[in-house]
Design an enzyme around this catalytic site. Sequence first.
Site, PDB file in Angstrom:
ATOM      1  N   GLU A   1       0.811  -1.209   0.000  1.00  0.00           N
ATOM      2  CA  GLU A   1       0.000   0.000   0.000  1.00  0.00           C
ATOM      3  C   GLU A   1       0.851   1.268   0.000  1.00  0.00           C
ATOM      4  O   GLU A   1       0.421   2.319   0.440  1.00  0.00           O
ATOM      5  CB  GLU A   1      -0.950  -0.035   1.203  1.00  0.00           C
TER       6      GLU A   1
ATOM      7  N   HIS B   1       1.563   3.000  14.291  1.00  0.00           N
ATOM      8  CA  HIS B   1       0.679   1.976  13.744  1.00  0.00           C
ATOM      9  C   HIS B   1       1.424   1.041  12.796  1.00  0.00           C
ATOM     10  O   HIS B   1       2.297   1.463  12.038  1.00  0.00           O
ATOM     11  CB  HIS B   1      -0.471   2.611  12.954  1.00  0.00           C
ATOM     12  N   TYR B   2       1.057  -0.226  12.861  1.00  0.00           N
ATOM     13  CA  TYR B   2       1.512  -1.172  11.850  1.00  0.00           C
ATOM     14  C   TYR B   2       0.402  -2.202  11.635  1.00  0.00           C
ATOM     15  O   TYR B   2      -0.051  -2.809  12.608  1.00  0.00           O
ATOM     16  CB  TYR B   2       2.798  -1.886  12.266  1.00  0.00           C
ATOM     17  N   GLN B   3      -0.082  -2.296  10.383  1.00  0.00           N
ATOM     18  CA  GLN B   3       0.292  -1.514   9.216  1.00  0.00           C
ATOM     19  C   GLN B   3      -0.216  -0.067   9.363  1.00  0.00           C
ATOM     20  O   GLN B   3      -1.286   0.161   9.907  1.00  0.00           O
ATOM     21  CB  GLN B   3      -0.375  -2.105   7.954  1.00  0.00           C
ATOM     22  N   PRO B   4       0.541   0.901   8.827  1.00  0.00           N
ATOM     23  CA  PRO B   4       0.087   2.291   8.869  1.00  0.00           C
ATOM     24  C   PRO B   4      -0.943   2.563   7.778  1.00  0.00           C
ATOM     25  O   PRO B   4      -1.030   1.822   6.794  1.00  0.00           O
ATOM     26  CB  PRO B   4       1.376   3.081   8.602  1.00  0.00           C
TER      27      PRO B   4
ATOM     28  N   TYR C   1       2.222   5.339   4.033  1.00  0.00           N
ATOM     29  CA  TYR C   1       3.631   5.015   4.197  1.00  0.00           C
ATOM     30  C   TYR C   1       4.532   6.250   4.144  1.00  0.00           C
ATOM     31  O   TYR C   1       5.222   6.502   3.171  1.00  0.00           O
ATOM     32  CB  TYR C   1       4.048   3.986   3.155  1.00  0.00           C
ATOM     33  N   HIS C   2       4.452   7.048   5.175  1.00  0.00           N
ATOM     34  CA  HIS C   2       5.426   8.090   5.485  1.00  0.00           C
ATOM     35  C   HIS C   2       5.497   8.076   7.002  1.00  0.00           C
ATOM     36  O   HIS C   2       4.462   8.221   7.670  1.00  0.00           O
ATOM     37  CB  HIS C   2       4.972   9.456   4.971  1.00  0.00           C
TER      38      HIS C   2
ATOM     39  N   HIS D   1       5.227   8.343  10.703  1.00  0.00           N
ATOM     40  CA  HIS D   1       4.550   9.291  11.573  1.00  0.00           C
ATOM     41  C   HIS D   1       4.260   8.628  12.911  1.00  0.00           C
ATOM     42  O   HIS D   1       4.142   7.412  13.013  1.00  0.00           O
ATOM     43  CB  HIS D   1       3.256   9.814  10.943  1.00  0.00           C
TER      44      HIS D   1
ATOM     45  N   HIS E   1       1.856   8.783  16.497  1.00  0.00           N
ATOM     46  CA  HIS E   1       0.630   9.253  17.124  1.00  0.00           C
ATOM     47  C   HIS E   1       0.946   9.742  18.531  1.00  0.00           C
ATOM     48  O   HIS E   1       1.627   9.058  19.298  1.00  0.00           O
ATOM     49  CB  HIS E   1      -0.403   8.124  17.187  1.00  0.00           C
TER      50      HIS E   1
END
Length: 306
Positions: free
Chosen positions: A138, A225-228, A231-232, A234, A236
């Site tokens: 993604e 998060h994973y998966q975010p 995809y850059h 960051h 939370h």
Amino acid sequence: MADVKANAEALVPKFKFERQLNQDQAGRRTTLLGSIDSQPALLILERAPFPTSTDYLSSAPLTLRTLKNLGANDIYHWYMATSGGASPNSDSEEDDFSDLKINLIYPCTPKHIAKYSKQAVRYVSETPEIYRDHGRKEVEDVIYRTPFGEDPEEGFLLLPDLNWDRKTLDALHLLGLVERRDIWSLRDLKKKHVPFLRHMKRKFIEATTKVYPDIEADQLKLYVHYQPTYYHFHIHIVHVQLEAGATQAVGKAVGLDSIIETLEVMGGDGEAGMNRLTMCYTLGEESDLWKEVFGPLKKEEKEQQQ
């Protein structure tokens, strides 16, 4: 039985408000102290689920009494609004009686529709081999990034999450987007990045407590998060009082401190990193990763067991 029901229903209108005791569930539940017939009473108000009738849902956007835009980013827009049934006090500030937080994605894509549709969820284990062969399915969802600055190693943006109303500090949820472009996700983090991660943690906390001085450093937690969603890399930043929903659940959120500690104790040189680990997380059955990777792998595993 009818008398009991009628007597119970007659109590609430007699409630005399004294003060608010608590507010939780990100502002969706409030606890009030007061009295009924001179006897102390607690009244707990919680927003009911939205009706599912077609008539209500089709008319809801048309019956808003007020609508205030909080911000917009490309196709994402978010608002505070007053529903048609609300009756605000004319002396109140508009933000005090806005009872709806609205997110708008326009124009949306089939991927957005799949993401927000009700769907079964699976808990999968992404091995280093699966990540190597399929882990960036993604990547095309990268969002806009700010131009490089004088020191791209330390540059970042601090933005409100779409789901935060920008008012309820106990529900604070910010996104810290780093300026550097060589880190896509948690999987790209290596031992050599530990000083960078510690530095960014300090910077994010300093920036948050400066903008919101009523919040102290130990009232914040940071996670990845994973998966975010995109995809850059960051991070939370949320208030510790924010009740953990799906976005903070095991199988979605990984604490920044845990990531740093994992990297520090990992064997190898500075290039050793999170791409060596098996990551476990939840995955919707409508996602591309389930349909194209984990679903077929599960089917193949079943066939081998037969």
